[in-house]
Write a protein that holds these residues in place. Structure first.
Motif, PDB file in Angstrom:
ATOM      1  N   UNK A 121       0.845  -1.194   0.000  1.00 35.99           N
ATOM      2  CA  UNK A 121       0.000   0.000   0.000  1.00 35.99           C
ATOM      3  C   UNK A 121       0.888   1.255   0.000  1.00 35.99           C
ATOM      4  N   UNK A 122       1.936   1.221   0.829  1.00 36.89           N
ATOM      5  CA  UNK A 122       2.853   2.370   0.905  1.00 36.89           C
ATOM      6  C   UNK A 122       3.597   2.551  -0.429  1.00 36.89           C
ATOM      7  N   UNK A 123       3.900   1.412  -1.087  1.00 35.05           N
ATOM      8  CA  UNK A 123       4.701   1.458  -2.312  1.00 35.05           C
ATOM      9  C   UNK A 123       3.889   1.751  -3.567  1.00 35.05           C
ATOM     10  N   UNK A 124       2.578   1.767  -3.417  1.00 28.21           N
ATOM     11  CA  UNK A 124       1.682   1.865  -4.568  1.00 28.21           C
ATOM     12  C   UNK A 124       2.025   3.003  -5.536  1.00 28.21           C
ATOM     13  N   UNK A 125       2.334   4.159  -4.959  1.00 30.52           N
ATOM     14  CA  UNK A 125       2.576   5.332  -5.809  1.00 30.52           C
ATOM     15  C   UNK A 125       3.967   5.319  -6.461  1.00 30.52           C
ATOM     16  N   UNK A 126       4.821   4.360  -6.088  1.00 32.97           N
ATOM     17  CA  UNK A 126       6.172   4.315  -6.637  1.00 32.97           C
ATOM     18  C   UNK A 126       7.086   5.310  -5.944  1.00 32.97           C
ATOM     19  N   UNK A 127       8.286   5.485  -6.489  1.00 36.03           N
ATOM     20  CA  UNK A 127       9.237   6.411  -5.887  1.00 36.03           C
ATOM     21  C   UNK A 127       9.709   5.935  -4.531  1.00 36.03           C
ATOM     22  N   UNK A 128      10.096   4.655  -4.472  1.00 31.91           N
ATOM     23  CA  UNK A 128      10.405   4.071  -3.162  1.00 31.91           C
ATOM     24  C   UNK A 128      11.631   3.153  -3.181  1.00 31.91           C
ATOM     25  N   UNK A 129      12.338   3.186  -2.071  1.00 28.30           N
ATOM     26  CA  UNK A 129      13.435   2.236  -1.850  1.00 28.30           C
ATOM     27  C   UNK A 129      13.030   1.448  -0.611  1.00 28.30           C
ATOM     28  N   UNK A 130      12.938   0.137  -0.741  1.00 29.00           N
ATOM     29  CA  UNK A 130      12.534  -0.692   0.391  1.00 29.00           C
ATOM     30  C   UNK A 130      13.617  -1.693   0.694  1.00 29.00           C
ATOM     31  N   UNK A 131      13.870  -1.915   1.959  1.00 26.76           N
ATOM     32  CA  UNK A 131      14.821  -2.973   2.287  1.00 26.76           C
ATOM     33  C   UNK A 131      14.179  -3.986   3.219  1.00 26.76           C
ATOM     34  N   UNK A 132      14.631  -5.241   3.076  1.00 27.93           N
ATOM     35  CA  UNK A 132      14.058  -6.306   3.894  1.00 27.93           C
ATOM     36  C   UNK A 132      14.633  -7.652   3.520  1.00 27.93           C
ATOM     37  N   UNK A 133      13.760  -8.662   3.512  1.00 27.08           N
ATOM     38  CA  UNK A 133      14.200 -10.021   3.189  1.00 27.08           C
ATOM     39  C   UNK A 133      13.449 -10.575   1.979  1.00 27.08           C
ATOM     40  N   UNK A 134      12.221 -10.061   1.779  1.00 29.79           N
ATOM     41  CA  UNK A 134      11.343 -10.622   0.747  1.00 29.79           C
ATOM     42  C   UNK A 134      10.850  -9.527  -0.200  1.00 29.79           C
ATOM     43  N   UNK A 135      11.585  -8.447  -0.299  1.00 29.92           N
ATOM     44  CA  UNK A 135      11.087  -7.324  -1.105  1.00 29.92           C
ATOM     45  C   UNK A 135      11.096  -7.691  -2.592  1.00 29.92           C
ATOM     46  N   UNK A 136      12.233  -8.168  -3.078  1.00 30.54           N
ATOM     47  CA  UNK A 136      12.323  -8.518  -4.504  1.00 30.54           C
ATOM     48  C   UNK A 136      11.504  -9.741  -4.870  1.00 30.54           C
ATOM     49  N   UNK A 137      11.275 -10.627  -3.908  1.00 27.99           N
ATOM     50  CA  UNK A 137      10.555 -11.872  -4.211  1.00 27.99           C
ATOM     51  C   UNK A 137       9.042 -11.740  -4.011  1.00 27.99           C
ATOM     52  N   UNK A 138       8.612 -11.025  -2.978  1.00 28.98           N
ATOM     53  CA  UNK A 138       7.179 -10.993  -2.631  1.00 28.98           C
ATOM     54  C   UNK A 138       6.555  -9.595  -2.657  1.00 28.98           C
ATOM     55  N   UNK A 139       7.197  -8.642  -1.983  1.00 29.37           N
ATOM     56  CA  UNK A 139       6.560  -7.325  -1.808  1.00 29.37           C
ATOM     57  C   UNK A 139       6.549  -6.535  -3.117  1.00 29.37           C
ATOM     58  N   UNK A 140       7.705  -6.459  -3.778  1.00 25.15           N
ATOM     59  CA  UNK A 140       7.793  -5.701  -5.040  1.00 25.15           C
ATOM     60  C   UNK A 140       8.364  -6.594  -6.139  1.00 25.15           C
ATOM     61  N   UNK A 141       7.612  -7.612  -6.555  1.00 21.85           N
ATOM     62  CA  UNK A 141       8.166  -8.524  -7.567  1.00 21.85           C
ATOM     63  C   UNK A 141       8.476  -7.828  -8.889  1.00 21.85           C
ATOM     64  N   UNK A 142       7.878  -6.633  -9.102  1.00 22.39           N
ATOM     65  CA  UNK A 142       8.131  -5.917 -10.358  1.00 22.39           C
ATOM     66  C   UNK A 142       9.018  -4.693 -10.155  1.00 22.39           C
ATOM     67  N   UNK A 143       9.794  -4.691  -9.092  1.00 24.22           N
ATOM     68  CA  UNK A 143      10.675  -3.547  -8.821  1.00 24.22           C
ATOM     69  C   UNK A 143      11.581  -3.273 -10.019  1.00 24.22           C
ATOM     70  N   UNK A 144      11.908  -1.992 -10.235  1.00 26.89           N
ATOM     71  CA  UNK A 144      12.757  -1.621 -11.383  1.00 26.89           C
ATOM     72  C   UNK A 144      14.186  -2.113 -11.190  1.00 26.89           C
ATOM     73  N   UNK A 145      14.597  -2.162  -9.922  1.00 27.22           N
ATOM     74  CA  UNK A 145      15.952  -2.648  -9.625  1.00 27.22           C
ATOM     75  C   UNK A 145      15.890  -3.483  -8.351  1.00 27.22           C
TER      76      UNK A 145
END
Ligand code: DC
Length: 225
Positions: A121-145
């Motif tokens: 929900x927080x990431x919906x608008x884009x323009x975000x850097x997120x760190x964690x354990x499952x960001x690239x796999x689950x939270x933001x599977x379509x992340x630009x990087x």
């Protein structure tokens, strides 16, 4: 390019103390993006569970507790503050007590489901850097990087040791190395979205790199998006 950068999403994953939050913060600052520390959300729930004496193995009770928790982030004089139900918990969520129990709290499927919902929900608008354990796999599977930061357990324990002793906390490096390995094992072997490099993530081994070098490398990866 500028307008595009404003909307990009960057996922940074990796084991504990690999430098994720330091790097994520700096990248967000450099590119004027929002920084979301997802570990702080799991830590806030763990802190609430400690205060409420909610058993860490009781998934249902933790989910009910989470429903009563408003976890928010705000910048104060360039420092990101974390609040739990309007109480500033920035310092408390870094305590050893929280650190020692957060892996168990974050291992529950239903807890993760709600956390991921809030993060998306927080990431919906884009323009975000997120760190964690499952960001690239689950939270933001379509992340630009997607970047997966790694460093040896010894190096990570040594970084943590320097950080803690600089803050006057007395700890043993041996104990920290052991704790680090135990947490790695727990985080990579849990059933619910274990720590795992996304197939399309770029792995960066920072064992022999300083912060500046990692940031420069990350910024050059952003340039190539
Ligand atoms: O990054 P950190 O050390 O503050 O994270 C605390 C704990 O939360 C860590 O043991 C793993 C868990 N975590 C998670 O499971 N998923 C995330 N996206 C972020 C953290």
């Amino acid at each position: 390019m500028e307008a595009y950068i404003e909307k990009i999403s960057i996922a940074i994953d990796g084991p504990a103390s690999a430098g994720k939050s330091t790097i994520a913060k700096k990248i967000a600052e450099a590119l004027h993006l929002i920084y979301l520390d997802t570990g702080a959300m799991y830590r806030s729930l763990t802190f609430a569970a400690l205060n409420n004496q909610t058993p860490f193995d009781n998934e249902k009770a933790l989910v009910s507790l989470l429903a009563t928790c408003t976890i928010a982030f705000k910048m104060e004089n360039g420092v990101q503050k974390v609040s739990l139900n309007d109480e500033d918990v920035t310092q408390q969520i870094r305590s050893m007590d929280v650190t020692n129990h957060v892996s168990e709290v974050s291992s529950h499927v239903a807890v993760r489901k709600e956390m991921v919902r809030r993060q998306q929900e927080i990431a919906e608008a884009g323009g975000i850097v997120m760190d964690g354990r499952d960001i690239g796999t689950v939270v933001l599977p379509h992340a630009d990087l997607k970047v997966f930061l790694v460093a040896s357990a010894e190096e990570r324990a040594s970084r943590r040791y320097q950080e803690l002793t600089a803050n006057g906390v007395e700890v043993s490096l041996e104990q920290l190395t052991e704790d680090m390995k135990a947490r790695d094992h727990y985080d990579t072997h849990r059933t619910a979205s274990p720590l795992k490099k996304a197939e399309d993530a770029i792995e960066l081994n920072t064992t022999h790199m300083n912060i500046e070098e990692v940031i420069n490398e990350m910024l050059s990866l952003v340039d190539k998006i």
